[in-house]
Design an enzyme around this catalytic site. Structure first.
Site, PDB file in Angstrom:
ATOM      1  N   LYS A  69      81.953  33.850  11.793  1.00  0.00           N
ATOM      2  CA  LYS A  69      80.896  32.922  11.375  1.00  0.00           C
ATOM      3  C   LYS A  69      79.695  33.011  12.318  1.00  0.00           C
ATOM      4  O   LYS A  69      79.812  33.530  13.431  1.00  0.00           O
ATOM      5  CB  LYS A  69      81.449  31.501  11.369  1.00  0.00           C
ATOM      6  N   TYR A  80      53.448  28.242  32.553  1.00  0.00           N
ATOM      7  CA  TYR A  80      53.028  26.928  32.053  1.00  0.00           C
ATOM      8  C   TYR A  80      53.400  25.827  33.040  1.00  0.00           C
ATOM      9  O   TYR A  80      54.544  25.758  33.502  1.00  0.00           O
ATOM     10  CB  TYR A  80      53.752  26.608  30.743  1.00  0.00           C
TER      11      TYR A  80
HETATM   12  C1  LIG Z   1      85.263  28.314  14.596  1.00  0.00           C
HETATM   13  C2  LIG Z   1      86.618  28.132  14.080  1.00  0.00           C
HETATM   14  C3  LIG Z   1      87.687  28.874  14.588  1.00  0.00           C
HETATM   15  C4  LIG Z   1      87.555  29.758  15.810  1.00  0.00           C
HETATM   16  O1  LIG Z   1      87.372  28.963  16.954  1.00  0.00           O
HETATM   17  P1  LIG Z   1      87.419  29.618  18.420  1.00  0.00           P
HETATM   18  O2  LIG Z   1      87.348  28.449  19.326  1.00  0.00           O
HETATM   19  O3  LIG Z   1      86.213  30.488  18.515  1.00  0.00           O
HETATM   20  O4  LIG Z   1      88.671  30.381  18.513  1.00  0.00           O
HETATM   21  C5  LIG Z   1      88.917  28.743  13.964  1.00  0.00           C
HETATM   22  N1  LIG Z   1      89.078  27.916  12.910  1.00  0.00           N
HETATM   23  C6  LIG Z   1      88.078  27.169  12.408  1.00  0.00           C
HETATM   24  C7  LIG Z   1      88.330  26.277  11.240  1.00  0.00           C
HETATM   25  C8  LIG Z   1      86.821  27.233  12.970  1.00  0.00           C
HETATM   26  O5  LIG Z   1      85.829  26.474  12.490  1.00  0.00           O
END
Ligand SMILES: *Cc1c(COP(=O)(O)O)cnc(C)c1O
Length: 372
Positions: free
Chosen positions: A42, A267
């Site tokens: 993601k 700045y």
């Molecule tokens: C983001 C996410 C993961 C992975 O999480 P990590 O902490 O990066 O291992 C797994 N399951 C769900 C539902 C998530 O939203």
């Protein structure tokens, strides 16, 4: 693989060593041999580049991919990735036709959504693959256990909705031996046991990175470690100790000048030189995701030596004091990388945030350069 960018033509870039990524994946697989491996990609694979990371994961033996939203799933399917892809975020009614069209697995976390999906499927005469999301304590999305089980029973007779998975998400798995984590595992265990009574082949999955490292009882049929696969899980136990990060943020020096003592830099002039100084400019700023709160805090690495970022970081540039050293326009600067003080963990700490947030904010304009 360069995700469509031309490497090195932009004077700042992100370097990603895919060899180390594959090593990380193989260490995870070796430690968790009995569960499928689902890689969360993601948010542009946590800034590492969605498509290149997904393709490497396919070659690295990953069984499943997970994304947050429909858009990310479509991008992967358009690149002809055929692995099952789970869209984890809540779906909306207008997305259902596309979820079906692109053959994406998606989460169902209410009775209402199931009804909507069933309706679209029956009109299109198309079946779909869903995962029932159970809330065991995160209070984000997901059905309470008894509601989830009731829906599962109902869906076991639905001709269109093929329930392939049941899952939940842990709120405190990054802390070993945490009461809430143990409670979530135990609740999920009960739900899965009951679900199995009428759905034998359902894939149960719970573990994020914390779960994988600290809670073997959270493995079930599939694990979903994101940050661990990228090498940034911080409290890794010995079996995961060889997992390493493989991303660096680099740039070429764009300008050099000598400024007299007592000159204000950038700045607001909130940094003043305390002697005649050699100041270089680096073409990276908060517009690239190099956060402004790093102003007068961060160090960068040039020719193996650390130098301070001085003055406020601008949108596209920042300044560095190189003392009396010789650094030339075009020389390479590392802003984030595998070195003390510029590791992502160090940078995130200076920003009072977690590595995840820095990664996700690395701008799209930084080309991703993949080393394999
Ligand atoms: C983001 C996410 C993961 C992975 O999480 P990590 O902490 O990066 O291992 C797994 N399951 C769900 C539902 C998530 O939203």
């Amino acid at each position: 693989m360069d995700d469509g960018h031309i490497p090195y033509y932009h004077p700042a870039w992100i370097e990603i060593d895919l060899k180390q990524f594959k090593i990380n994946l193989s260490i995870i697989k070796k430690n968790v041999p009995d569960s499928l491996l689902c890689l969360p990609v993601k948010a542009n694979a946590y800034g590492h580049g969605l498509v290149a990371m997904a393709k490497t994961a396919v070659n690295g033996g990953v069984d499943y991919l997970a994304v947050s939203c429909l858009q990310e799933g479509i991008l992967l399917r358009e690149e002809e990735i055929t692995l099952p892809i789970l869209v984890m975020g809540a779906i909306h009614e207008d997305q259902i036709p596309s979820l079906l069209k692109y053959n994406l697995d998606f989460s169902i976390s209410s009775h209402l959504k199931a009804t909507m999906v069933s309706k679209v499927c029956s009109i299109q005469k198309k079946s779909c693959r869903v995962h029932i999301e159970v809330d065991t304590g995160m209070q984000r999305t997901g059905m309470r256990p008894h509601t989830a089980l009731a829906l599962l029973k109902e869906l076991s007779h639905n001709p269109w909705i093929n329930v392939v998975g049941i899952y939940s998400h842990m709120a405190t798995a990054d802390q070993p031996n945490h009461a809430i984590a143990n409670q979530q595992i135990s609740i999920f265990n009960q739900v899965v046991d009951e679900a199995r009574l009428f759905m034998h082949h359902i894939i149960a999955h719970l573990a994020n990175s914390g779960g994988v490292v600290h809670y073997p009882s959270s493995y079930f049929d599939m694990i979903r470690p994101g940050i661990l696969a990228l090498g940034y899980y911080h409290h890794a136990t010995s079996s995961f100790a060889d997992i390493k990060p493989f991303l660096s943020l680099k740039a070429k020096v764009s300008y050099f000048k000598v400024v007299p003592k007592d000159s204000g830099i950038s700045y607001g002039h909130n940094y003043k030189t305390n002697r005649d100084s050699r100041i270089i400019t680096v073409p990276v700023g908060y517009g690239d995701g190099y956060r402004r709160s790093l102003s007068n805090m961060a160090l960068v690495l040039i020719h193996g030596k650390l130098y301070p970022v001085v003055g406020n970081i601008c949108m596209d540039q920042c300044m560095v004091d190189i003392g009396d050293d010789a650094v030339f326009v075009g020389d390479e600067v590392s802003l984030i990388g595998d070195h003390p003080h510029i590791s992502l963990n160090d940078i995130a700490k200076l920003c009072h945030t977690i590595p995840y947030e820095i990664l996700c904010n690395l701008s799209m304009r930084l080309p991703r350069v993949y080393l394999s």
